[in-house]
Scaffold this motif. Structure first.
Motif, PDB file in Angstrom:
ATOM      1  N   TRP A 247      45.464  51.773  21.359  1.00  0.00           N
ATOM      2  CA  TRP A 247      45.171  50.632  19.953  1.00  0.00           C
ATOM      3  C   TRP A 247      46.424  49.755  20.292  1.00  0.00           C
ATOM      4  O   TRP A 247      45.572  48.155  19.919  1.00  0.00           O
ATOM      5  CB  TRP A 247      46.047  51.517  18.524  1.00  0.00           C
ATOM      6  CG  TRP A 247      46.006  50.717  17.639  1.00  0.00           C
ATOM      7  CD1 TRP A 247      44.786  50.985  17.136  1.00  0.00           C
ATOM      8  CD2 TRP A 247      47.110  50.100  17.140  1.00  0.00           C
ATOM      9  NE1 TRP A 247      45.693  49.779  15.688  1.00  0.00           N
ATOM     10  CE2 TRP A 247      46.882  49.556  16.268  1.00  0.00           C
ATOM     11  CE3 TRP A 247      47.773  49.925  18.043  1.00  0.00           C
ATOM     12  CZ2 TRP A 247      47.513  48.871  14.866  1.00  0.00           C
ATOM     13  CZ3 TRP A 247      48.934  48.928  17.140  1.00  0.00           C
ATOM     14  CH2 TRP A 247      48.605  48.536  15.379  1.00  0.00           C
ATOM     15  N   LEU A 248      47.025  48.980  21.669  1.00  0.00           N
ATOM     16  CA  LEU A 248      48.040  48.261  21.130  1.00  0.00           C
ATOM     17  C   LEU A 248      46.852  47.660  22.252  1.00  0.00           C
ATOM     18  O   LEU A 248      46.836  45.801  22.359  1.00  0.00           O
ATOM     19  CB  LEU A 248      49.141  48.356  21.312  1.00  0.00           C
ATOM     20  CG  LEU A 248      50.623  49.654  20.942  1.00  0.00           C
ATOM     21  CD1 LEU A 248      51.225  49.909  21.668  1.00  0.00           C
ATOM     22  CD2 LEU A 248      50.466  48.228  19.689  1.00  0.00           C
ATOM     23  N   SER A 249      45.996  48.127  22.775  1.00  0.00           N
ATOM     24  CA  SER A 249      45.148  46.726  24.338  1.00  0.00           C
ATOM     25  C   SER A 249      44.179  46.289  22.653  1.00  0.00           C
ATOM     26  O   SER A 249      43.761  45.243  23.271  1.00  0.00           O
ATOM     27  CB  SER A 249      44.743  48.090  24.750  1.00  0.00           C
ATOM     28  OG  SER A 249      46.115  48.218  25.974  1.00  0.00           O
ATOM     29  N   ASP A 250      43.883  47.692  22.118  1.00  0.00           N
ATOM     30  CA  ASP A 250      42.943  47.130  21.353  1.00  0.00           C
ATOM     31  C   ASP A 250      43.275  45.747  20.554  1.00  0.00           C
ATOM     32  O   ASP A 250      42.388  44.512  20.684  1.00  0.00           O
ATOM     33  CB  ASP A 250      42.132  48.145  20.546  1.00  0.00           C
ATOM     34  CG  ASP A 250      41.672  48.683  21.290  1.00  0.00           C
ATOM     35  OD1 ASP A 250      41.137  48.687  22.557  1.00  0.00           O
ATOM     36  OD2 ASP A 250      41.311  50.449  21.414  1.00  0.00           O
ATOM     37  N   MET A 251      44.050  45.840  20.095  1.00  0.00           N
ATOM     38  CA  MET A 251      44.632  44.574  19.439  1.00  0.00           C
ATOM     39  C   MET A 251      45.139  43.343  19.650  1.00  0.00           C
ATOM     40  O   MET A 251      45.092  42.448  19.147  1.00  0.00           O
ATOM     41  CB  MET A 251      46.056  44.913  18.714  1.00  0.00           C
ATOM     42  CG  MET A 251      45.845  46.910  17.726  1.00  0.00           C
ATOM     43  SD  MET A 251      44.500  46.273  16.107  1.00  0.00           S
ATOM     44  CE  MET A 251      43.792  47.407  17.027  1.00  0.00           C
TER      45      MET A 251
END
Length: 225
Positions: free
Chosen positions: A95-99
């Motif tokens: 999720w952090l990578s997606d953001m």
């Protein structure tokens, strides 16, 4: 040993701002090609106030996703513990990578979101910081026990707040009123900013805020007169 403030800001300061923007919001977007609403709010506000911070956020989110801390290092305070925003632990790193990807695309496109009415609790407070202090501090549910009436609370703020903060509040009120919202929308806005009592009768939210701004902008010190 816990990190010192300077080290925390260098490594996780903007990451913390991004994650905080998601508190109480859905972490995922219905459309995978679009940022979640909370990230849209962060992008909108940051583009217009601190555009340089976007690259810092992208870097910090991606670095944390690549190098997640172990439980021991979290426990002794050497790493930033990502708050619970409703994601399973196994999804946090991706999720952090997606953001980070969404932020990178926003930077590379250079497409600055137009100003708009705040859409999240975080965005209301990020955009109207002093108004949030004023409404939440002087017009909580305890206001009737602390002050004779609304006017007394406004006078107390004027007498105790630094003049620069008073001027900032006046500017924020006028900025809010430029939205031209319906009454129920203003009610939602001031509630998000911490006001827990109704404006004095017969005022609407809009007319009361305008009266407050006019008083704060013109009233001088009493000097015992």
């Amino acid at each position: 040993m816990s990190m010192k403030a300077l080290e925390f800001d260098r490594r996780y300061g903007e990451l913390d701002v991004v994650v905080t923007a998601f508190v109480g919001q859905e972490p995922e977007s219905p459309d995978p090609d679009l940022p979640p609403p909370a990230l849209q709010a962060y992008l909108r506000h940051t583009w217009h106030t601190r555009p340089w911070a976007l690259a810092v956020a992208e870097q910090q989110l991606r670095e944390y996703a690549r190098n997640p801390p172990g439980r021991l290092r979290l426990r002794i305070g050497e790493f930033y513990p990502v708050p619970d925003i409703g994601l399973p632990e196994s999804r946090t790193q991706s999720w952090l990578s997606d953001m980070a990807d969404h932020i990178k695309r926003s930077i590379e496109s250079g497409d600055v979101p137009p100003p708009a009415t705040p859409q999240t609790h975080w965005e209301w407070h990020a955009r109207f910081g002093e108004l949030g202090q004023f409404l939440g501090g002087w017009f909580s549910q305890d206001m009737p026990d602390e002050f004779e009436d609304h006017d007394a609370a406004v006078r107390d703020y004027k007498e105790t707040a630094d003049g620069q903060l008073v001027a900032r509040l006046v500017g924020e009120i006028h900025e809010l009123l430029t939205f031209g919202l319906e009454e129920h929308e203003y009610v939602i806005g001031i509630a998000e900013l911490g006001m827990e009592v109704e404006p004095p009768r017969p005022h609407s939210v809009e007319s009361w805020l305008l009266t407050v701004a006019e008083f704060l902008a013109t009233a001088g010190p009493d000097y015992g007169k």
